[in-house]
Design an enzyme around this catalytic site. Structure first.
Site, PDB file in Angstrom:
ATOM      1  N   SER A 142     -36.281  -5.372 -16.199  1.00 23.21           N
ATOM      2  CA  SER A 142     -36.323  -6.207 -15.011  1.00 23.21           C
ATOM      3  C   SER A 142     -36.179  -7.656 -15.469  1.00 23.21           C
ATOM      4  CB  SER A 142     -37.639  -5.977 -14.305  1.00 23.21           C
ATOM      5  OG  SER A 142     -37.631  -6.671 -13.109  1.00 23.21           O
ATOM      6  N   ASP A 183       0.828  -1.218   0.000  1.00 19.72           N
ATOM      7  CA  ASP A 183       0.000   0.000   0.000  1.00 19.72           C
ATOM      8  C   ASP A 183       0.859   1.264   0.000  1.00 19.72           C
ATOM      9  OD1 ASP A 183      -1.949  -1.845   0.213  1.00 19.72           O
ATOM     10  OD2 ASP A 183      -2.794  -1.123   2.115  1.00 19.72           O
ATOM     11  N   ALA A 184       1.952   1.215   0.744  1.00 23.08           N
ATOM     12  CA  ALA A 184       2.796   2.408   0.876  1.00 23.08           C
ATOM     13  C   ALA A 184       3.376   2.815  -0.476  1.00 23.08           C
ATOM     14  CB  ALA A 184       3.920   2.152   1.876  1.00 23.08           C
ATOM     15  N   LYS A 208     -27.468 -13.933  -8.241  1.00 28.77           N
ATOM     16  CA  LYS A 208     -28.327 -12.752  -8.209  1.00 28.77           C
ATOM     17  C   LYS A 208     -27.901 -11.924  -7.004  1.00 28.77           C
ATOM     18  CE  LYS A 208     -33.054 -11.186  -8.766  1.00 28.77           C
ATOM     19  NZ  LYS A 208     -32.971 -10.070  -7.838  1.00 28.77           N
ATOM     20  N   ARG A 266     -31.263   2.662 -11.789  1.00 29.89           N
ATOM     21  CA  ARG A 266     -32.248   2.111 -12.710  1.00 29.89           C
ATOM     22  C   ARG A 266     -33.501   2.981 -12.775  1.00 29.89           C
ATOM     23  NH1 ARG A 266     -36.068  -2.057 -11.581  1.00 29.89           N
ATOM     24  NH2 ARG A 266     -36.892  -2.930 -13.498  1.00 29.89           N
ATOM     25  N   CYS A 298     -36.667 -21.216  38.146  1.00 21.75           N
ATOM     26  CA  CYS A 298     -36.542 -21.801  39.487  1.00 21.75           C
ATOM     27  C   CYS A 298     -36.570 -20.774  40.610  1.00 21.75           C
ATOM     28  CB  CYS A 298     -35.270 -22.640  39.576  1.00 21.75           C
ATOM     29  SG  CYS A 298     -33.779 -21.630  39.568  1.00 21.75           S
ATOM     30  N   TYR A 322       1.940   2.180  -3.387  1.00 22.33           N
ATOM     31  CA  TYR A 322       0.823   2.751  -4.138  1.00 22.33           C
ATOM     32  C   TYR A 322       0.638   4.215  -3.729  1.00 22.33           C
ATOM     33  CZ  TYR A 322      -3.804   3.410  -6.160  1.00 22.33           C
ATOM     34  OH  TYR A 322      -4.852   3.884  -6.900  1.00 22.33           O
ATOM     35  N   ASP A 323       0.657   4.448  -2.416  1.00 23.60           N
ATOM     36  CA  ASP A 323       0.478   5.814  -1.915  1.00 23.60           C
ATOM     37  C   ASP A 323       1.559   6.744  -2.473  1.00 23.60           C
ATOM     38  OD1 ASP A 323      -1.643   4.874  -0.520  1.00 23.60           O
ATOM     39  OD2 ASP A 323      -0.620   4.808   1.435  1.00 23.60           O
TER      40      ASP A 323
HETATM   41  S1  IVH Z   1     -29.706  -9.384 -15.465  1.00 22.78           S
HETATM   42  C1  IVH Z   1     -32.363  -7.834 -18.771  1.00 22.78           C
HETATM   43  N1  IVH Z   1     -28.098 -10.500 -13.729  1.00 22.78           N
HETATM   44  O1  IVH Z   1     -31.858  -8.318 -10.205  1.00 22.78           O
HETATM   45  C2  IVH Z   1     -31.792  -8.504 -17.590  1.00 22.78           C
HETATM   46  N2  IVH Z   1     -29.719  -8.971 -12.920  1.00 22.78           N
HETATM   47  O2  IVH Z   1     -34.636  -7.560 -12.232  1.00 22.78           O
HETATM   48  C3  IVH Z   1     -31.301  -7.551 -16.594  1.00 22.78           C
HETATM   49  N3  IVH Z   1     -29.584  -8.590 -10.483  1.00 22.78           N
HETATM   50  O3  IVH Z   1     -32.587  -5.182 -10.330  1.00 22.78           O
HETATM   51  C4  IVH Z   1     -30.918  -8.134 -15.310  1.00 22.78           C
HETATM   52  N4  IVH Z   1     -27.908  -9.960 -10.106  1.00 22.78           N
HETATM   53  O4  IVH Z   1     -30.128  -5.415 -10.564  1.00 22.78           O
HETATM   54  C5  IVH Z   1     -29.122  -9.652 -13.909  1.00 22.78           C
HETATM   55  N5  IVH Z   1     -26.571 -11.546 -12.323  1.00 22.78           N
HETATM   56  C6  IVH Z   1     -27.594 -10.706 -12.505  1.00 22.78           C
HETATM   57  C7  IVH Z   1     -28.164  -9.996 -11.425  1.00 22.78           C
HETATM   58  C8  IVH Z   1     -29.235  -9.134 -11.670  1.00 22.78           C
HETATM   59  C9  IVH Z   1     -28.741  -9.108  -9.552  1.00 22.78           C
HETATM   60  C10 IVH Z   1     -30.657  -7.638 -10.171  1.00 22.78           C
HETATM   61  C11 IVH Z   1     -30.790  -6.506 -11.110  1.00 22.78           C
HETATM   62  C12 IVH Z   1     -32.252  -6.225 -11.180  1.00 22.78           C
HETATM   63  C13 IVH Z   1     -32.873  -7.463 -10.658  1.00 22.78           C
HETATM   64  C14 IVH Z   1     -33.556  -8.210 -11.754  1.00 22.78           C
END
Ligand code: IVH
Length: 723
Positions: free
Chosen positions: A100, A51-52, A139, A160, A453, A54-55
């Site tokens: 989504s 780290d040092a 996910k 988003r 008790c 890098y600093d």
């Molecule tokens: S793909 C068109 N992959 O889960 C597909 N989403 O609605 C777009 N999320 O808010 C999403 N891990 O932020 C994708 N490996 C992953 C993910 C992921 C988390 C979240 C994303 C979204 C929600 C899915």
């Protein structure tokens, strides 16, 4: 040499323009190095320099930029935190909507089979067609972010929002060390190295659990100091979301955030790879963090196996996930499948049962554990969390309950991860009703007595827990006490294991230790899985256990802090039970090995009349031992004051026998070697303890050496003489 010669030997004086060029070159070189090392550190977690160092590079660049402000570029590593506080966030319209994903809580393999079947149907694949390939990912449980890179430089980061437009959080996102301010251009494997004109990277900003714990720790310190407006966070996702939407980037920078890329938005001037997994590899090569826990699998079987594998590791991951995501890997097939109502047909998320849920506290109960520990437990409105219905969650102890300020009537977040017992993570203060219970005060609640008790409760200094002093008398502690009493190094009652003890207590056959000795063959034989024969054996074992030593008896009583060697030291010192029962704290601390904590614990135990009664009744039941006048001074014993460590197998003495001999001679047996160890007794196949003893230069004895020592003869060390 003439003066003229001397002068002409000097290099020409550089012009200001030359100097600026040199500085620009140096700054560019430093930036390149810093980008490289930041990637090693933040993304790969594999720094090449300390780290040092890098600093040092960082400060060198800062100095050049201070002297030449024109060289300060937005993608410079020195420009992560741009100091202005914002009034609000500007709205950003997403060039490509942020969609989504269809989310199902399925029990695999059914969910995997259904998704695979759906995908094949939509692609018109017959049964004879080969299995589809899928990219599997985690996910992540954070918030979705779009990063826009133009000519390789991060120009904008947006949330988003409603999918069409989100908020411009560029300033805060720039503070995340893992997110490159400039994409890397090197080539890795088959990934094309050219930088796209426009590249939008989509992914999740999240907070690692360790970072979350440290953040909350710091928040608690601030609250304790009286800082206004500070609060703790209930989970990493909330903490991350709060940080991203912080109006002061300097404060956002204090919250240690992480990022994983999982997809693309707008792309211009870049030939896309053929597969989603290829896209992730390319993002990885650009220096973006892509989670290593991903796989390309075939068919429903592959999906279900991934789901299962990740599910098993879920609690060991350093960050929260709420499921897995399956995506058709081939981008051409993805395009063919398209979207339905803002969700791609080619992807699905399969969630694991949530590990956190919100519910309300009906009341706070106090449970008595096996050592008398009093644990506050929240009685909850039943809630389905972590795969089961939870109606109790531990609050750990009084301090934790107060720190979280959990009260009856509160809305709380309950967590149940894996096999860990459910716990209350925190209170949702915004939902606290007007009519809420009092701040938690364990002593007041119980009126100073054990709820089971009625014995006094105590909380010793420096201890987190209140305890019931009822000991053997308290039914909640009875089963464990009986098992301890019957243990091999205590009264050594063979055949009195947990299954039998369980039944004896549940059937009300044994309420106190002395009642063990009233059990006859008939009563015992009536127990489950206990024939006439075993009952007879148990009665005989009980009979045999009556004749013991004072040391074993004291240990068997299970007095807190009184382990085996302390019990033996007490027995030696006092010689008889009556002198011990009446000894003051001062007299008790005269015993080698007994400090104030142990002395107080003994006093508390014998001050309870029912504990004295148990001792009396055991004696009346025929439990006896040879008494003596006690040892006026421990010094007369050959090993008093010495600590020994046993390791390996001795030729004739068993481990227990050696321990007994050492303790009878006033010595102490410890499990680990330290500078404070006086002798290490080593037998065959002695391992690391012997090595440690040798490295510390301690005396090592063999069995003969130990016996000599016990006989009061100065032992011959078995350490090879190296001189
Ligand atoms: S793909 C068109 N992959 O889960 C597909 N989403 O609605 C777009 N999320 O808010 C999403 N891990 O932020 C994708 N490996 C992953 C993910 C992921 C988390 C979240 C994303 C979204 C929600 C899915």
């Amino acid at each position: 040499m003439s003066q003229t010669d001397l002068f002409s030997a000097q290099p020409p004086v550089p012009s200001p323009a030359d100097l600026a060029d040199a500085a620009a070159e140096q700054a560019a070189a430093l930036r390149l190095q810093l980008h490289h090392h930041a990637h090693r550190y933040y993304v790969l977690d594999a720094p090449e320099i300390p780290d040092a160092e890098y600093d040092r590079l960082f400060q060198a660049l800062q100095a050049i930029e201070a002297a030449h402000p024109a060289l300060r570029t937005p993608d410079s590593p020195t420009q992560r935190v741009l100091g202005q506080v914002l009034d609000g966030f500007a709205s950003v319209r997403h060039t490509v909507p942020m969609l989504s994903i269809r989310t199902e809580t399925d029990t695999e393999p059914a969910g995997a089979v259904a998704f695979d079947a759906r995908a094949r149907r939509e692609l018109g694949l017959g049964e004879e067609a080969p299995p589809l390939r899928y990219a599997c990912e985690l996910k992540f449980d954070g918030l979705a972010i779009n990063l826009r890179y133009v000519d390789g430089v991060l120009v904008q980061a947006a949330t988003r929002g409603d999918g069409e437009s989100g908020e411009d959080v560029t300033q805060n996102i720039r503070t995340i060390g893992q997110i490159p301010l400039r994409l890397q251009q090197w080539q890795r494997g088959e990934v094309a190295g050219a930088l796209p004109a426009v590249l939008e990277v989509r992914g999740e900003v999240y907070m690692r659990r360790g970072a979350f714990d440290r953040l909350n720790e710091r928040q608690r310190e601030r609250i304790a100091r009286g800082d206004k407006g500070e609060k703790t966070f209930v989970n990493p996702r909330n903490a991350a979301a709060g940080a991203v939407r912080q109006h002061d980037p300097a404060l956002a920078a204090e919250r240690p955030l992480s990022f994983f890329a999982y997809g693309l938005g707008d792309v211009q001037g870049w030939a896309l790879p053929a597969t989603h997994s290829g896209v992730l590899d390319a993002l990885d090569a650009f220096g973006l963090p892509v989670c290593a826990e991903r796989a390309v699998v075939e068919g429903a079987g592959g999906l279900a196996a991934f789901h299962q594998r990740v599910g098993a590791q879920r609690d060991q991951l350093p960050f929260d996930i709420d499921g897995v995501v399956y995506k058709v890997d081939d981008l051409a097939l993805q395009r063919q499948m398209g979207f339905v109502s803002r969700e791609p047909r080619w992807a699905v998320a399969h969630k694991y049962p949530a590990q956190e849920q919100m519910t309300t506290v009906r009341e706070i109960d106090i449970q008595v554990g096996r050592t008398g520990k009093l644990t506050p437990v929240a009685k909850l409105e039943p809630v389905f969390v972590g795969g089961t219905t939870v109606s109790n969650a531990t609050l750990h102890n009084e301090d934790e309950t107060r720190r979280k300020d959990v009260r009856a009537g509160d809305t709380v977040i309950v967590r149940r991860a894996g096999d860990v017992i459910p716990e209350v993570v925190g209170v949702v203060l915004e939902r606290r009703p007007a009519e809420v219970g009092e701040p938690f005060d364990l002593y007041q609640r119980l009126g100073g007595h054990c709820p089971v008790c009625g014995s006094d409760i105590v909380r010793e200094e420096g201890e987190a827990d209140w305890r019931c002093t009822g000991g053997l008398f308290c039914p909640a502690q009875r089963k464990q006490a009986l098992l301890h009493f019957a243990g091999r190094r205590a009264m050594d009652v063979e055949g009195l294991g947990d299954k039998v003890v369980e039944q004896l207590v549940d059937a009300g056959l044994v309420r106190t230790l002395p009642e063990l000795y009233t059990l006859g063959v008939a009563k015992l034989a009536a127990l489950d899985r206990m024939g006439e024969r075993s009952a007879q054996n148990l009665v005989e074992a009980l009979e045999k256990s009556r004749h013991t030593t004072l040391g074993r008896f004291l240990y068997a009583l299970g007095i807190r802090h009184v382990g085996e060697s302390t019990a033996k030291a007490l027995a030696r010192h006092f010689g008889g039970i009556d002198r011990l029962v009446d000894a003051s704290v001062e007299q008790l601390t005269e015993v080698a090995d007994v400090g104030p904590v142990v002395a107080q614990s003994l006093r508390t135990f014998f001050d309870q009349p029912h504990n004295r009664e148990v001792v009396e009744r055991l004696r009346a039941a025929g439990v006896d031992w040879p008494e003596s006048d006690g040892v006026p001074s421990a010094e007369v014993l050959p090993l008093s004051g010495l600590t020994l460590v046993l390791t390996g197998t001795l030729p004739t003495l068993g481990r227990d026998a050696a321990k007994d001999l050492i303790e009878a001679a006033g010595g102490k047996v410890s499990g680990s070697v330290s500078k404070k160890t006086h002798y290490v007794v080593a037998g065959a196949e002695a391992g690391s303890k012997l090595e440690k003893a040798q490295s510390l230069g301690l005396s090592v004895l063999d069995e003969a050496g130990l016996l000599a020592l016990l006989g009061g003869v100065a032992p011959q060390s078995a350490t090879p003489d190296l001189t």
